[in-house]
Design an enzyme around this catalytic site. Structure first.
Site, mmCIF file in Angstrom:
data_model
loop_
_atom_site.group_PDB
_atom_site.id
_atom_site.type_symbol
_atom_site.label_atom_id
_atom_site.label_comp_id
_atom_site.label_asym_id
_atom_site.label_seq_id
_atom_site.Cartn_x
_atom_site.Cartn_y
_atom_site.Cartn_z
ATOM 1 N N ASN B 393 0.816 -1.192 0.000
ATOM 2 C CA ASN B 393 0.000 0.000 0.000
ATOM 3 C C ASN B 393 0.863 1.261 0.000
ATOM 4 O OD1 ASN B 393 -1.879 2.001 0.385
ATOM 5 N ND2 ASN B 393 -3.024 0.927 1.953
ATOM 6 N N ASP B 394 1.553 1.494 1.088
ATOM 7 C CA ASP B 394 2.296 2.742 1.208
ATOM 8 C C ASP B 394 3.392 2.890 0.156
ATOM 9 O OD1 ASP B 394 0.728 3.361 3.413
ATOM 10 O OD2 ASP B 394 2.047 2.233 4.746
ATOM 11 N N VAL B 395 3.984 1.766 -0.258
ATOM 12 C CA VAL B 395 5.102 1.859 -1.194
ATOM 13 C C VAL B 395 4.639 2.188 -2.613
ATOM 14 C CG1 VAL B 395 6.563 0.314 0.141
ATOM 15 C CG2 VAL B 395 5.134 -0.617 -1.667
#
Lengths: 102, 468
Positions: B393-395
């Site tokens: 998600n964050d990456v």
């Protein structure tokens, strides 16, 4: 000056400290990020060398001093956990990196 | 023959194995051997310490029995735990073992305090002991909290109001108290235990407010702390192998911490003092203008991939949690058979630790050369037909590039939005580990494939097999 005496008497160790700092920095300089986790884990096992200190404590403890004996034994157990667990986990991680083709 | 010299030579050899071992650990080809080299050196150092004790004192059999017993217990427990643990749980375990090392250093300091304190001209030795006590203890309690956080037992950062000030005051208090005990010259066991307790609490307070996404950095930092604590022990005893081992880990660990911070583009002080992963900083800001998300079925995904020329898989921790690394390899093989080029895009902090994802994928026999690091793969997204994001998600959050108010702003990300199609597999619309929303999911090129990674991937494989 006490502090100068202290440094003077431990000057060889201070050399070791300073040089080891540079060696440590130099060793990690160009590591691919793939290896960060195994490397951290390997370093984790190496600082388990603190167990040597725990053994020294035990060897110098008076056999009648039960508090120290118990605490010392706990320290040896914890240190061994750090060393053995650390190296085995690292080995398991690195086992995965075996090249299929040679 | 002087046994003291034998011990000194053993320590010299062990120190060299640590240096060589670490060096070998930093190359993929020699890494495994390097670990064994260092382990061999450690064995020598431990055996030598027991066999050639310094000093003239007669040592009773009871003490040898206790040492041997403790080593056996530690070995059996450590070995079994390390053998049994799942690959996904590895970061937790490293953190736990690190805590053990810290506790060991603290225990040594507690015992040695009673030997050194209150004696003539021992102030600086006591200072060394106190330093080892404080750092070892902080490393211990901090590692346990990090362990609980990675474990999921304690996944929300807990912040007291103005925790930064409280923590800084506590840190200063711990060291002032330590210095006071050392330089005061008198033996005061109560104050020593007070320092111990305060350091214990400080370690907890230090890690508790730090968000889960920053845990790898914290573990690496605590790792170097333990190294430092070991080195203080070496200084006290004039023990060279503890000194070299401890300092090597201390400096290498600190550098590794900084390298990791750089990979995440977050300065260390932000990790320690800054808010990250908290709900407040990342509140929903205008959900209405985001547009809507688009679902995709398994069979449509299979069709998309089957007729693609090039597929890039972006694995994240969700893949690891679902234990889907073997299925993903099966999917890769299947696509390869149909002439689809498949690569894996590995973000430096994918998973829970840098390099964690590589370990997991290597475990399921994914070819090493297919794991491509971020800098190399980013230009390739433009020529990619389908990107499959699994549990990451964050990456892949474009907010890192476009939204200066986002807590992850500035972190380098994988440019998946350049591809033709993006399929995102997630369990639900929950935010990622950092706790922030992701605009990628609202992109018109993105389709969401909801469900458990392993289940969805297995269905995909079945679907692909049925297509010809």
């Amino acid at each position: 000056m006490e502090i100068i005496n202290f440094i003077g008497s431990k000057i060889e160790m201070i050399y070791i400290v300073i040089l080891s700092v540079f060696v440590g920095v130099e060793l990690i300089g160009k590591v691919p990020s793939v290896l960060h986790t195994p490397l951290m884990s390997g370093a984790n096992a190496i600082h388990g060398v603190v167990i040597v200190g725990a053994i020294i404590v035990m060897l110098n403890t008076d056999p009648d001093n039960y508090t120290s004996l118990v605490l010392g034994s706990v320290a040896v157990i914890l240190g061994t956990l750090n060393v053995v667990g650390g190296f085995v986990v690292t080995d398991r991680m690195l086992e995965m990196f075996k090249r299929k083709k040679r | 023959m002087n046994t003291e010299y034998i011990l000194a030579i053993i320590y010299l050899v062990a120190s060299v194995t640590f240096v060589v071992g670490l060096k070998m650990l930093s190359h993929p080809d020699s890494a495994r051997k390097g670990n064994l080299v260092a382990a061999f050196g450690m064995f020598l150092a431990i055996a030598g310490t027991i066999m050639f004790p310094r000093g003239e004192k007669e040592i009773s059999g009871l003490i040898y029995a206790l040492i041997a017993g403790s080593i056996v217990i530690g070995t059996v427990v450590g070995w079994m735990t390390a053998q049994k643990v799942k690959m996904t749980k590895m970061p937790e375990l490293v953190s736990l073992f690190n805590g053990m090392g810290g506790a060991c250093a603290a225990a040594i300091s507690i015992i040695e305090y009673s030997h050194y304190a209150g004696k003539e001209n021992m102030e600086l030795s006591v200072a060394t002991i106190m330093a080892g006590l404080i750092i070892g203890t902080v490393s211990f309690s901090g590692s346990i909290i990090a362990f609980l956080k990675l474990n999921g037992t304690m996944n929300k950062p807990v912040r007291l109001p103005s925790y930064n000030i409280i923590n800084t005051i506590m840190m200063i208090a711990v060291f002032v108290l330590g210095a006071f005990i050392a330089l005061g010259g008198e033996k005061n066991a109560f104050l020593m235990y007070a320092t111990f307790a305060l350091a214990l609490i400080y370690g907890i307070m230090f890690v508790v407010p730090i968000g889960g996404a920053d845990m790898p950095v914290v573990i690496s930092l605590l790792n170097s702390f333990t190294g430092l604590a070991a080195a203080f022990g070496g200084f006290l005893y004039g023990n060279q192998v503890m000194l070299t081992g401890g300092i090597l880990v201390g400096s290498a660990g600190t550098l590794l911490t900084l390298v990791m911070c750089k990979a995440m583009n977050r300065p260390l002080q932000n990790v320690i003092f800054g808010a990250f992963g908290g709900g407040s900083a990342a509140g929903p800001k205008g959900d209405s203008d985001k547009g809507s998300i688009k679902d995709i079925s398994v069979s449509d995904s299979a069709v998309l991939m089957n007729y693609a020329k090039k597929v890039i898989i972006v694995p994240g921790y969700g893949l690891a949690v679902a234990q889907a690394q073997h299925v993903i390899h099966e999917l890769e093989n299947l696509l390869n058979e149909r002439g689809v080029e498949v690569k894996y895009a590995i973000h430096p902090v994918a998973g829970r630790m840098p390099g964690h994802m590589n370990v997991l994928l290597a475990e399921s026999n994914v070819d090493y050369s297919k794991l491509v690091e971020m800098e190399e793969i980013n230009p390739e997204f433009a020529t990619t037909d389908v990107v499959v994001v699994i549990g990451a998600n964050d990456v892949v959050n474009p907010a890192a590039k476009t939204d200066p108010s986002s807590p992850i702003y500035g972190m380098p990300i994988l440019d998946v939005e350049n591809a033709q199609h993006i399929i995102v597999n997630k369990r639900s619309m929950n935010a990622g580990y950092a706790g922030i929303d992701n605009d990628l999911f609202y992109n018109t090129k993105t389709s969401m494939l909801f469900g458990d990674a392993k289940k969805v991937l297995t269905e995909l494989v079945t679907e692909l097999k049925s297509m010809n």
